[in-house]
Design an enzyme around this catalytic site. Structure first.
Site, PDB file in Angstrom:
ATOM      1  N   SER A  38       4.746   0.139  16.663  1.00 17.67           N
ATOM      2  CA  SER A  38       4.021  -0.674  15.678  1.00 17.67           C
ATOM      3  C   SER A  38       2.506  -0.557  15.724  1.00 17.67           C
ATOM      4  CB  SER A  38       4.420  -2.145  15.804  1.00 17.67           C
ATOM      5  OG  SER A  38       4.198  -2.619  17.119  1.00 17.67           O
ATOM      6  N   ASP A 252       0.155 -12.839  19.252  1.00 22.48           N
ATOM      7  CA  ASP A 252       1.500 -12.478  19.719  1.00 22.48           C
ATOM      8  C   ASP A 252       1.483 -11.718  21.040  1.00 22.48           C
ATOM      9  OD1 ASP A 252       0.756  -9.880  19.057  1.00 22.48           O
ATOM     10  OD2 ASP A 252       2.211  -9.652  17.440  1.00 22.48           O
ATOM     11  N   HIS A 255       0.063  -6.978  19.656  1.00 20.92           N
ATOM     12  CA  HIS A 255      -0.650  -6.163  18.677  1.00 20.92           C
ATOM     13  C   HIS A 255      -2.159  -6.444  18.704  1.00 20.92           C
ATOM     14  CE1 HIS A 255       3.493  -6.545  16.994  1.00 20.92           C
ATOM     15  NE2 HIS A 255       3.325  -5.237  16.882  1.00 20.92           N
TER      16      HIS A 255
END
Length: 278
Positions: A38, A252, A255
């Site tokens: 990601s 989070d 990221h």
């Protein structure tokens, strides 16, 4: 005499074909392959500053995107998003912008980014069928955007790019889903070796830049993986690890923020600049 003339004709035809293919390749068009999960895919929303075109920075589109008016396998200005149709900003964005800002004006930069959020390194192995089949639906759906084979798509695009320019390096940001797996460096080496072999390049001939996970200081939930990532140069002589220290992250703990991606991308870029100068 007729036989000799025929041989000369055939030789001339072959020479012209070879010459045209050679001269079509621009030695001043530096191309870089990017893959990962990601963070390389691009998690943070991009902003207006990330959509400003740079004539010397291009992306070879990895998937068809009607919303971006882009088609797979064609070059476009490298403005966010450069991975897929709905992705965000990634380190690759500012890696390219950093290079064009510091390299001579005749040099252009091309990026190919094939990344899949949430994946393990296993996805980029050639024998990934069992891994894909056992993955959750949301990951399988992302893989389908690459016709079920992200690694194959990366090689497909890289071969197209080799006709236009020269592949100069590989960018990697992956590891969150493999946190704690001590075999990760060997897995990464397997992918690296396969890429070079499949592209007809010499072993260990390209630099591989691998970024760290969000740091512990930024609340990184996978920060322990950085110890493993930092052993990558032990198995790949051309590997270099890019520090994530002080690269801003989001809540989070997995990221980076847009600002964090810009900084991390600049670090990838500055490292590659130092290697290109050698």
């Amino acid at each position: 005499m007729k036989i000799i003339n025929l041989k000369l004709l055939l030789f001339s035809f072959m020479f012209l074909n070879v010459s045209s293919s050679v001269f079509a390749q621009d030695e001043y068009f530096y191309i870089f392959l990017a893959f990962g999960q990601s963070n390389m895919e691009g998690f943070a929303d991009f902003e207006e500053q990330d959509t400003i075109e740079d004539d010397r920075f291009k992306v070879l589109q990895a998937v068809d995107c009607e919303n971006l008016d882009r088609k797979k396998g064609q070059w476009y200005p490298a403005t966010a998003p450069i991975t897929r149709c709905q992705t965000g900003i990634s380190p690759a964005d500012y890696f390219g912008r950093t290079l064009t800002a510091h390299l001579p004006e005749e040099i252009k930069i091309g990026i190919i980014n094939v990344s899949v959020a949430g994946t393990k390194m296993a996805l980029f192995q050639k024998d990934n069928e069992k891994y894909v089949a056992s993955s959750p639906d949301w990951l399988q759906n992302k893989v389908k955007e690459y016709d079920g084979d992200p690694y194959g798509r990366l090689i497909e695009l890289a071969k197209i790019a080799q006709k236009d320019g020269v592949i100069k390096g590989i960018l990697l940001h992956q590891g969150e889903s493999d946190t704690g797996d001590q075999t990760w460096p060997v897995q990464a080496k397997g992918v690296y070796d396969n890429i070079l072999n499949d592209l007809g390049l010499e072993a260990n001939s390209l630099p591989l830049l691998a970024g760290e996970m969000v740091s512990a200081e930024q609340g990184g939930k996978c920060a322990s993986m950085n110890t493993v990532i930092n052993t990558l140069p032990d198995v790949i002589p051309q590997a270099h690890v890019i520090s994530s220290t002080d690269c801003e992250a989001v809540e989070d703990g997995l990221h980076f923020s847009a600002a964090g991606y810009r900084e991390l991308g600049k670090r990838y870029g500055m490292k590659m600049l130092s290697l290109l100068e050698q």
